[in-house]
Scaffold this motif. Structure first.
Motif, PDB file in Angstrom:
ATOM      1  N   TRP A   1      -8.585  -2.553   5.978  1.00  0.00           N
ATOM      2  CA  TRP A   1      -7.432  -3.168   5.070  1.00  0.00           C
ATOM      3  C   TRP A   1      -8.213  -2.999   3.509  1.00  0.00           C
ATOM      4  O   TRP A   1      -7.505  -2.327   2.672  1.00  0.00           O
TER       5      TRP A   1
ATOM      6  N   GLY B   1      -2.133  -3.390   7.431  1.00  0.00           N
ATOM      7  CA  GLY B   1      -1.612  -4.358   6.556  1.00  0.00           C
ATOM      8  C   GLY B   1      -0.789  -3.520   5.482  1.00  0.00           C
ATOM      9  O   GLY B   1      -0.810  -2.417   5.662  1.00  0.00           O
TER      10      GLY B   1
ATOM     11  N   TYR C   1      -2.394   1.976   7.951  1.00  0.00           N
ATOM     12  CA  TYR C   1      -3.064   2.156   9.436  1.00  0.00           C
ATOM     13  C   TYR C   1      -4.142   3.092   9.293  1.00  0.00           C
ATOM     14  O   TYR C   1      -4.455   3.549   8.336  1.00  0.00           O
TER      15      TYR C   1
ATOM     16  N   TYR D   1       2.560   0.624   3.956  1.00  0.00           N
ATOM     17  CA  TYR D   1       2.446  -0.146   5.354  1.00  0.00           C
ATOM     18  C   TYR D   1       1.239   0.947   5.733  1.00  0.00           C
ATOM     19  O   TYR D   1       1.601   1.935   6.214  1.00  0.00           O
TER      20      TYR D   1
ATOM     21  N   ALA E   1      -2.118  -7.373   8.891  1.00  0.00           N
ATOM     22  CA  ALA E   1      -1.471  -6.877   9.934  1.00  0.00           C
ATOM     23  C   ALA E   1      -0.350  -7.607  10.883  1.00  0.00           C
ATOM     24  O   ALA E   1       0.694  -7.263  10.848  1.00  0.00           O
TER      25      ALA E   1
ATOM     26  N   ASP F   1      -4.424   2.009  14.364  1.00  0.00           N
ATOM     27  CA  ASP F   1      -4.284   0.581  14.202  1.00  0.00           C
ATOM     28  C   ASP F   1      -3.436   0.071  12.899  1.00  0.00           C
ATOM     29  O   ASP F   1      -4.130   0.541  11.855  1.00  0.00           O
ATOM     30  N   ALA F   2      -2.912  -0.933  13.057  1.00  0.00           N
ATOM     31  CA  ALA F   2      -2.248  -1.396  11.663  1.00  0.00           C
ATOM     32  C   ALA F   2      -3.181  -2.187  11.046  1.00  0.00           C
ATOM     33  O   ALA F   2      -4.012  -3.197  11.526  1.00  0.00           O
TER      34      ALA F   2
END
Length: 217
Positions: free
Chosen positions: A168, A70, A87, A85, A45, A67-68
């Motif tokens: 992730w 990666g 989240y 991408y 991320a 939330d991010a």
């Protein structure tokens, strides 16, 4: 003169067959071997370089509590990789993924793996609906804003039990599981036309090299 016209016609037909085979070979391979798609992590991320076209969607996802995580890449054989991408909304048990379409358009979909080994996928673009009761729900709400899409995804999750870790690493493993499991049915539906074009092109080429004439003359 007729000989030259006939030769030009044959060569044009062969050229068209080669072009069709070139354009559709990767789809044919994907139909036959959907699990061959490689899903690999790329940037975490804090190193993720989001394209400018996706930034408005990313901001709206974060406003929804995502939330991010990666980025990752999905690479079919004979085809360039697609970068996505990712989240997550751990409390709601939902992944969100952004990517650009082949035409460069922003795309968003929500994804939740299930205890049954299945998945729920809700896309913000045209996606053929597929429903296997209790195990798999996939479809799209074309051009729906992220807020409406998220509500629709949560509604479609009712009565189903999510699974996995919403990290992730969990997102990458979910992508791999989709290609190994129930996602194969959807991949084959998406690429059936490509397989048929590739088979037709191959038949023309084989017939030409074996000295036959298409049409039985």
């Amino acid at each position: 003169m007729n000989v030259f016209i006939e030769l030009a016609t044959v060569l044009a037909g062969l050229g068209l067959a080669v072009a069709l085979l070139f354009l559709n070979a990767w789809r044919a391979w994907l139909f036959l071997f959907p699990a061959s798609v490689r899903v690999e992590p790329e940037d975490p991320a804090d190193q993720m370089e989001l394209p400018a076209e996706l930034e408005p969607l990313a901001s709206r996802l974060q406003a929804l509590g995502f939330d991010a995580l990666g980025s990752h890449e999905e690479k079919p054989r004979l085809r360039r990789a697609t970068r996505s991408y990712d989240y997550a909304h751990p409390s709601e048990r939902v992944f969100a993924t952004l990517h650009l379409s082949p035409e460069g358009l922003p795309r968003l979909y929500f994804l939740t793996p299930l205890v049954s080994g299945g998945f729920v996928i809700t896309a913000g673009y045209k996606r053929t609906a597929l429903d296997i009761p209790g195990r798999y729900r996939s479809g799209g709400l074309e051009d729906a804003p992220p807020e409406r899409l998220f509500r629709a995804h949560l509604k479609r999750l009712e009565g189903l039990e999510p699974s996995g870790t919403f990290t992730w690493e969990g997102r990458v493993e979910t992508g791999r599981s989709w290609y190994r499991g129930l996602g194969q049915k959807e991949v084959r539906r998406q690429n059936l036309t490509g397989l048929l074009w590739a088979v037709a092109a191959l038949a023309i080429l084989v017939s030409a090299f074996l000295g036959g004439k298409p049409g039985g003359g």
